[in-house]
Motif scaffolding. Structure first.
Motif, PDB file in Angstrom:
ATOM      1  N   ASN A 222      -1.789 -10.845  -5.278  1.00  0.00           N
ATOM      2  CA  ASN A 222      -2.236 -10.466  -3.900  1.00  0.00           C
ATOM      3  C   ASN A 222      -3.445 -10.915  -3.506  1.00  0.00           C
ATOM      4  O   ASN A 222      -4.527 -10.080  -3.796  1.00  0.00           O
ATOM      5  N   ALA A 223      -3.905 -11.692  -2.650  1.00  0.00           N
ATOM      6  CA  ALA A 223      -5.095 -12.105  -2.226  1.00  0.00           C
ATOM      7  C   ALA A 223      -5.806 -11.262  -1.445  1.00  0.00           C
ATOM      8  O   ALA A 223      -7.062 -11.452  -1.133  1.00  0.00           O
ATOM      9  N   GLU A 224      -5.143 -10.070  -0.800  1.00  0.00           N
ATOM     10  CA  GLU A 224      -5.535  -9.242  -0.057  1.00  0.00           C
ATOM     11  C   GLU A 224      -6.086  -7.903  -0.718  1.00  0.00           C
ATOM     12  O   GLU A 224      -6.490  -6.836  -0.116  1.00  0.00           O
ATOM     13  N   SER A 225      -5.944  -8.005  -2.127  1.00  0.00           N
ATOM     14  CA  SER A 225      -6.198  -6.788  -3.260  1.00  0.00           C
ATOM     15  C   SER A 225      -7.534  -6.843  -3.355  1.00  0.00           C
ATOM     16  O   SER A 225      -8.283  -8.083  -2.945  1.00  0.00           O
ATOM     17  N   ARG A 226      -8.059  -5.824  -4.234  1.00  0.00           N
ATOM     18  CA  ARG A 226      -9.441  -5.814  -4.330  1.00  0.00           C
ATOM     19  C   ARG A 226      -9.994  -7.413  -5.064  1.00  0.00           C
ATOM     20  O   ARG A 226     -11.041  -7.885  -4.749  1.00  0.00           O
ATOM     21  N   LYS A 227      -9.203  -7.687  -6.303  1.00  0.00           N
ATOM     22  CA  LYS A 227      -9.694  -8.904  -6.855  1.00  0.00           C
ATOM     23  C   LYS A 227      -9.489  -9.961  -5.986  1.00  0.00           C
ATOM     24  O   LYS A 227     -10.606 -11.049  -6.038  1.00  0.00           O
TER      25      LYS A 227
ATOM     26  N   ARG B 186     -12.439 -14.290  -3.122  1.00  0.00           N
ATOM     27  CA  ARG B 186     -12.734 -15.092  -1.613  1.00  0.00           C
ATOM     28  C   ARG B 186     -14.194 -15.108  -1.603  1.00  0.00           C
ATOM     29  O   ARG B 186     -14.826 -15.980  -1.280  1.00  0.00           O
ATOM     30  N   ALA B 187     -14.831 -14.015  -2.109  1.00  0.00           N
ATOM     31  CA  ALA B 187     -16.311 -13.876  -1.591  1.00  0.00           C
ATOM     32  C   ALA B 187     -16.993 -14.607  -2.730  1.00  0.00           C
ATOM     33  O   ALA B 187     -18.395 -14.938  -2.388  1.00  0.00           O
TER      34      ALA B 187
ATOM     35  N   ALA C   4       6.262  -5.865  -0.897  1.00  0.00           N
ATOM     36  CA  ALA C   4       6.220  -4.321  -0.472  1.00  0.00           C
ATOM     37  C   ALA C   4       4.851  -3.793  -0.696  1.00  0.00           C
ATOM     38  O   ALA C   4       4.531  -2.781   0.193  1.00  0.00           O
ATOM     39  N   SER C   5       3.984  -4.481  -1.546  1.00  0.00           N
ATOM     40  CA  SER C   5       2.843  -3.832  -1.833  1.00  0.00           C
ATOM     41  C   SER C   5       1.808  -4.013  -0.984  1.00  0.00           C
ATOM     42  O   SER C   5       1.377  -5.101  -0.716  1.00  0.00           O
ATOM     43  N   ASP C   6       0.903  -3.104  -0.640  1.00  0.00           N
ATOM     44  CA  ASP C   6      -0.279  -3.376   0.052  1.00  0.00           C
ATOM     45  C   ASP C   6      -1.568  -3.009  -1.042  1.00  0.00           C
ATOM     46  O   ASP C   6      -2.183  -2.141  -1.129  1.00  0.00           O
ATOM     47  N   GLN C   7      -1.549  -3.978  -2.119  1.00  0.00           N
ATOM     48  CA  GLN C   7      -2.039  -3.658  -3.265  1.00  0.00           C
ATOM     49  C   GLN C   7      -3.562  -3.495  -3.214  1.00  0.00           C
ATOM     50  O   GLN C   7      -4.429  -4.024  -2.436  1.00  0.00           O
ATOM     51  N   SER C   8      -3.938  -2.415  -3.916  1.00  0.00           N
ATOM     52  CA  SER C   8      -5.470  -1.786  -3.883  1.00  0.00           C
ATOM     53  C   SER C   8      -5.645  -1.010  -2.688  1.00  0.00           C
ATOM     54  O   SER C   8      -6.756  -0.317  -2.687  1.00  0.00           O
ATOM     55  N   ARG C   9      -4.715  -0.732  -1.854  1.00  0.00           N
ATOM     56  CA  ARG C   9      -5.001   0.241  -0.677  1.00  0.00           C
ATOM     57  C   ARG C   9      -4.392   1.556  -1.104  1.00  0.00           C
ATOM     58  O   ARG C   9      -3.621   1.741  -1.857  1.00  0.00           O
ATOM     59  N   PRO C  10      -4.973   2.609  -0.520  1.00  0.00           N
ATOM     60  CA  PRO C  10      -4.520   3.976  -0.544  1.00  0.00           C
ATOM     61  C   PRO C  10      -3.048   4.277  -0.236  1.00  0.00           C
ATOM     62  O   PRO C  10      -2.609   3.621   0.615  1.00  0.00           O
ATOM     63  N   LEU C  11      -2.341   4.871  -1.020  1.00  0.00           N
ATOM     64  CA  LEU C  11      -0.707   5.130  -1.072  1.00  0.00           C
ATOM     65  C   LEU C  11      -0.769   6.475  -1.123  1.00  0.00           C
ATOM     66  O   LEU C  11      -1.148   7.098  -1.815  1.00  0.00           O
ATOM     67  N   ASP C  12       0.078   7.137   0.077  1.00  0.00           N
ATOM     68  CA  ASP C  12       0.129   8.524   0.154  1.00  0.00           C
ATOM     69  C   ASP C  12       1.219   9.209  -0.679  1.00  0.00           C
ATOM     70  O   ASP C  12       1.012  10.311  -1.328  1.00  0.00           O
ATOM     71  N   SER C  13       2.249   8.589  -1.135  1.00  0.00           N
ATOM     72  CA  SER C  13       3.114   8.804  -2.354  1.00  0.00           C
ATOM     73  C   SER C  13       4.055   7.558  -2.625  1.00  0.00           C
ATOM     74  O   SER C  13       3.981   6.534  -1.930  1.00  0.00           O
ATOM     75  N   ARG C  14       4.378   7.814  -4.162  1.00  0.00           N
ATOM     76  CA  ARG C  14       5.191   6.816  -4.624  1.00  0.00           C
ATOM     77  C   ARG C  14       6.288   6.386  -3.798  1.00  0.00           C
ATOM     78  O   ARG C  14       6.984   5.096  -3.564  1.00  0.00           O
ATOM     79  N   LYS C  15       6.873   7.440  -3.073  1.00  0.00           N
ATOM     80  CA  LYS C  15       8.167   7.348  -2.193  1.00  0.00           C
ATOM     81  C   LYS C  15       8.085   6.281  -1.262  1.00  0.00           C
ATOM     82  O   LYS C  15       8.842   5.380  -1.024  1.00  0.00           O
ATOM     83  N   THR C  16       6.796   6.247  -0.609  1.00  0.00           N
ATOM     84  CA  THR C  16       6.416   5.383   0.517  1.00  0.00           C
ATOM     85  C   THR C  16       6.794   4.083   0.145  1.00  0.00           C
ATOM     86  O   THR C  16       7.557   3.137   0.639  1.00  0.00           O
ATOM     87  N   TYR C  17       6.016   3.793  -1.164  1.00  0.00           N
ATOM     88  CA  TYR C  17       6.183   2.209  -1.647  1.00  0.00           C
ATOM     89  C   TYR C  17       7.490   1.896  -1.788  1.00  0.00           C
ATOM     90  O   TYR C  17       8.173   0.966  -1.680  1.00  0.00           O
ATOM     91  N   LEU C  18       8.327   2.919  -2.660  1.00  0.00           N
ATOM     92  CA  LEU C  18       9.814   2.588  -3.100  1.00  0.00           C
ATOM     93  C   LEU C  18      10.889   2.386  -1.945  1.00  0.00           C
ATOM     94  O   LEU C  18      11.454   1.695  -1.853  1.00  0.00           O
TER      95      LEU C  18
END
Length: 199
Positions: A66-71, A76-77, A125-139
């Motif tokens: 995911n190019a929007e992740s931390r890596k 990009r930088a 479905a993933s906003d990789q590397s961003r905070p997640l309130d619960s695993r259920k939200t992702y699933l």
């Protein structure tokens, strides 16, 4: 003393990689294509994580993310990185350093389509590397995409591949009593030179 002769030859580092990688695929119990990827931010802060090698050859070493992740942001930088393969059962490792370039959309589409449907859904479905309130939200997001797209979820535009184009490669071979063997290859123009290094 045993092993007095050089076992890592001067020559084509891509051919040597292919030989060692084939042996690793035959002997490693899990993910012989796993590699540590080290990147750095624009101000030089390093980070490292494991990714999977998906294609390799003289053009370079390809992984997807995911190019929007931390890596992705670090790439990009500062589009330079290092890879490390470590195959403990073989007593071998390979370090590769170079610049990164993004693969084309057709190549990214083709690889994304080849993945397991659940892997495609998970990536979309993933906003990789961003905070997640619960695993259920992702699933729940995964299941929402499944309901809308079935197994045909399209590749998100920010999910892509990068190719590391080598400028330096180092092969390391374990020896008894830590009398290891190392050979470094450096590319100057289109040619490779190599030298043994002290362990």
């Amino acid at each position: 003393m045993k092993d007095e002769q050089d076992a890592i030859p001067h020559g084509d580092p891509y051919e040597l990689f292919e030989s060692w990688f084939a042996e690793a695929r035959a002997s490693e119990p899990n993910d012989a294509n796993a590699m540590a990827l080290a990147t750095a931010s624009a101000d030089g802060m390093p980070s490292v994580r494991m990714v999977l090698l998906k294609e390799h050859g003289p053009q370079g070493y390809v992984f997807y993310t995911n190019a929007e992740s931390r890596k992705g942001g670090e790439i990009r930088a500062n589009p330079r990185a290092a890879l490390l393969f470590h195959w403990k059962s073989l007593g071998r490792q390979i370090r590769i350093e170079g610049r990164l370039e993004e693969v084309g959309p057709e190549m990214a589409d083709a690889y994304f389509a080849s993945r397991h449907p659940d892997s495609r859904l998970g990536s979309a479905a993933s906003d990789q590397s961003r905070p997640l309130d619960s695993r259920k939200t992702y699933l729940d997001r995964v299941e929402d995409l499944r309901a809308r797209h079935g197994e045909g979820v399209p590749r998100p535009p920010h999910w892509t591949g990068f190719r590391l184009v080598p400028e330096r490669m180092e092969f390391w071979l374990s020896r008894e009593h830590r009398l290891h063997e190392r050979r470094q290859y450096v590319r100057a123009g289109g040619d490779w030179t190599s030298v043994l290094l002290y362990p």
